[in-house]
Design a protein around this motif. Structure first.
Motif, short mmCIF file in Angstrom:
data_model
loop_
_atom_site.label_atom_id
_atom_site.label_comp_id
_atom_site.label_asym_id
_atom_site.label_seq_id
_atom_site.Cartn_x
_atom_site.Cartn_y
_atom_site.Cartn_z
N SER A 1 -34.15 -6.49 -61.57
CA SER A 1 -34.86 -6.60 -60.29
C SER A 1 -35.61 -5.31 -59.98
CB SER A 1 -33.87 -6.90 -59.16
OG SER A 1 -34.48 -6.69 -57.90
N SER A 2 -36.92 -5.43 -59.74
CA SER A 2 -37.74 -4.27 -59.40
C SER A 2 -37.26 -3.65 -58.10
CB SER A 2 -39.21 -4.69 -59.26
OG SER A 2 -40.00 -3.62 -58.82
N GLU A 3 -36.86 -4.48 -57.15
CA GLU A 3 -36.39 -3.97 -55.85
C GLU A 3 -35.11 -3.17 -56.03
OE1 GLU A 3 -34.45 -5.96 -51.91
OE2 GLU A 3 -36.46 -6.66 -52.44
N ALA A 4 -34.22 -3.64 -56.88
CA ALA A 4 -32.95 -2.93 -57.11
C ALA A 4 -33.18 -1.58 -57.78
CB ALA A 4 -32.02 -3.80 -57.96
N ARG A 5 -34.13 -1.56 -58.73
CA ARG A 5 -34.44 -0.30 -59.42
C ARG A 5 -35.04 0.72 -58.43
NH1 ARG A 5 -36.38 -3.60 -63.65
NH2 ARG A 5 -38.54 -3.17 -63.03
N THR A 6 -35.95 0.22 -57.58
CA THR A 6 -36.59 1.10 -56.60
C THR A 6 -35.56 1.65 -55.61
OG1 THR A 6 -38.67 -0.11 -56.76
CG2 THR A 6 -38.35 1.26 -54.81
N MET A 7 -34.64 0.79 -55.18
CA MET A 7 -33.63 1.22 -54.23
C MET A 7 -32.72 2.29 -54.83
SD MET A 7 -31.20 -1.18 -51.84
CE MET A 7 -32.54 -2.35 -51.63
N ARG A 8 -32.43 2.14 -56.10
CA ARG A 8 -31.59 3.13 -56.76
C ARG A 8 -32.31 4.48 -56.85
NH1 ARG A 8 -29.94 1.90 -62.83
NH2 ARG A 8 -32.17 2.31 -63.06
#
Length: 492
Positions: free
Chosen positions: A304-311
């Motif tokens: 997930s792009s959103e999960a990577r960005t959040m990390r």
């Protein structure tokens, strides 16, 4: 030194047993200067040395440095950059209630470059006869003996470089006004004698390198007038950063002003400048970066792009949180001695080496506990928001982190060269409670599972990169066709 390091001043007498075995080093350095008179010293400084431009603290690209400084390389000494001619005078304070000692410069160059050649060199000599101190920076680039000593201190204290300045002061004079430094300094008395006064009261926290220095009370108002010391030839005085001090020579107008023994003083300062990456705060940032890189390897399954960005954002915010925590915790400002020679495997048979290594590891885990218990998400988020709205450069302290390796795709990296771009990503998650949860999750996992030895390896790698750049600059100066001068690096 471990008892006094960043803690209190310390005088090492030239006649002590500790220094007796190093008399050859002192004698060799003195002979390389070989001053039969102050005129000889001034001539070798003013007429035979060339400009050595300073290197920006986080600049590791030697080609970039050489291109920027190409126009000034090999030029005569530049006032303010290579040399200063100054004295401390009593001037009326701004309150008009009393007099205070302030530094007066012989050359008021303003925005104009003043080159020390011809007439200006003669003016410097006349200024010296009128009580002005001549201060020359960059001695580690100019004299082979000084370069060797500076390199030894770099290794001993595990720092990337050591700066060296030379001060020639006439009788009955004071060069620098009462001040404190943002670096630790070793004062080595080469000729003559100088009287020092060091405050009993250091700054409340260790000053950071390159940050503005705050005001402090004058020594006259301090009970007892401060610690009084006299340095004779061969003596070494250690002054930790943050300790206000001043020094002056004796008045002896009856003797010849051209005789080194008639009240003049020549001393060398060796500055241990603890650059941001090599404070304990820097080590904490390195540890976080190292831990994050390993986490990326273990979590490649995140699609997930959103999960990577959040990390990525949570790690970025944790870097900011470490900075905020360091601002109010003195331990973060201390020099990290993980790479110090005294704590290396080569000298592990000595008890103090093992003690140092254990103390460094204990300091690290203490810092991890502080980070675990003090980092506040909303405080960090608001700080970044204010910085973005005012469009200032308050995040520039993070730029050195760009020198650490990052693996993976671009969306898995923090752009430390353009930190405000991170704000654009943060805006997307404004009001998103998941980012706050991710931040605390990241902080907890980092403090719990970070590996000290991994951080040490990356810390050593970064230190070597800084040292390599400085060695390359030394080599460039050696390759230049420098004038042939006493002890000058490079034969031209």
């Amino acid at each position: 030194m471990l008892k006094y390091w960043e803690n209190s001043p310390f005088l090492l007498s030239g006649s002590s047993n500790i220094l007796e075995k190093d008399n050859a080093v002192f004698s060799s350095l003195v002979q390389s200067l070989n001053p039969t008179s102050t005129d000889d010293v001034l001539d070798s400084i003013l007429m035979e040395l060339v400009s050595c431009p300073p290197l920006a603290s986080d600049e590791l690209d030697i080609n970039c440095f050489m291109n920027e400084m190409n126009s000034s390389l090999g030029s005569p000494l530049i006032y303010g950059q290579d040399i200063r001619v100054l004295k401390a005078r009593e001037l009326m304070a701004e309150s008009f209630k009393n007099y205070v000692k302030k530094e007066v410069h012989f050359f008021e160059n303003g925005m104009r470059k003043v080159f020390i050649d011809g007439d200006n060199a003669q003016k410097c000599k006349e200024a010296f006869q009128n009580g002005f101190t001549v201060a020359l920076r960059g001695m580690e680039f100019r004299f082979a003996k000084v370069a060797a000593i500076a390199k030894g201190l770099e290794v001993l204290f595990g720092q990337p470089s050591v700066g060296a300045n030379l001060y020639l002061t006439p009788p009955g004079s004071q060069g620098l006004a009462h001040h404190y430094d943002d670096h630790c300094v070793f004062v080595w008395q080469l000729f003559g004698q100088k009287h020092w006064t060091i405050s009993y009261s250091p700054t409340s926290v260790l000053p950071r390198l390159y940050e503005p220095l705050s005001s402090f009370p004058c020594l006259e108002s301090e009970k007892g007038g401060g610690l009084q010391l006299t340095l004779n030839e061969g003596d070494i005085l250690y002054i930790p950063r943050g300790y206000p001090h001043e020094a002056h020579t004796n008045t002896d107008a009856s003797e010849s002003q051209n005789n080194m023994s008639s009240g003049f003083s020549l001393h060398l300062t060796l500055s241990i400048e603890v650059e941001p990456p090599f404070e304990w705060e820097g080590f904490a940032h390195v540890a976080l970066h190292c831990w994050h890189e390993k986490e990326k390897e273990l979590s490649d399954s995140i699609t997930s792009s959103e999960a990577r960005t959040m990390r990525i954002l949570s790690v970025f915010l944790l870097h900011v949180a470490i900075r905020l925590t360091a601002n109010c915790n003195p331990i973060f400002r201390k020099a990290c001695l993980v790479a110090a020679k005294l704590g290396s495997a080569e000298v592990l048979d000595e008890p103090h080496s093992e003690t140092l290594m254990l103390s460094q590891k204990a300091t690290f885990w203490n810092i991890m506990n502080i980070i675990r218990n003090s980092s506040n998400f909303m405080e960090v988020y608001k700080i970044v928001a204010v910085i973005q709205e005012s469009n200032d450069d308050s995040l520039q302290w993070m730029r050195w982190l760009r020198h650490l390796p990052q693996d993976g795709a671009d969306d898995a990296k923090i752009d430390f060269s353009n930190l405000l771009r991170m704000w654009d990503k943060l805006v997307e998650f404004k009001g998103n409670g998941e980012l706050k949860d991710e931040f605390f999750k990241t902080k907890s996992k980092f403090c719990r599972s970070v590996v000290y030895d991994d951080a040490c390896k990356m810390f050593h790698m970064l230190l070597e990169r800084y040292r390599r750049t400085r060695r390359q600059i030394n080599q460039k100066f050696e390759q230049m066709e420098l004038p042939e001068c006493l002890g000058c690096l490079g034969s031209g």
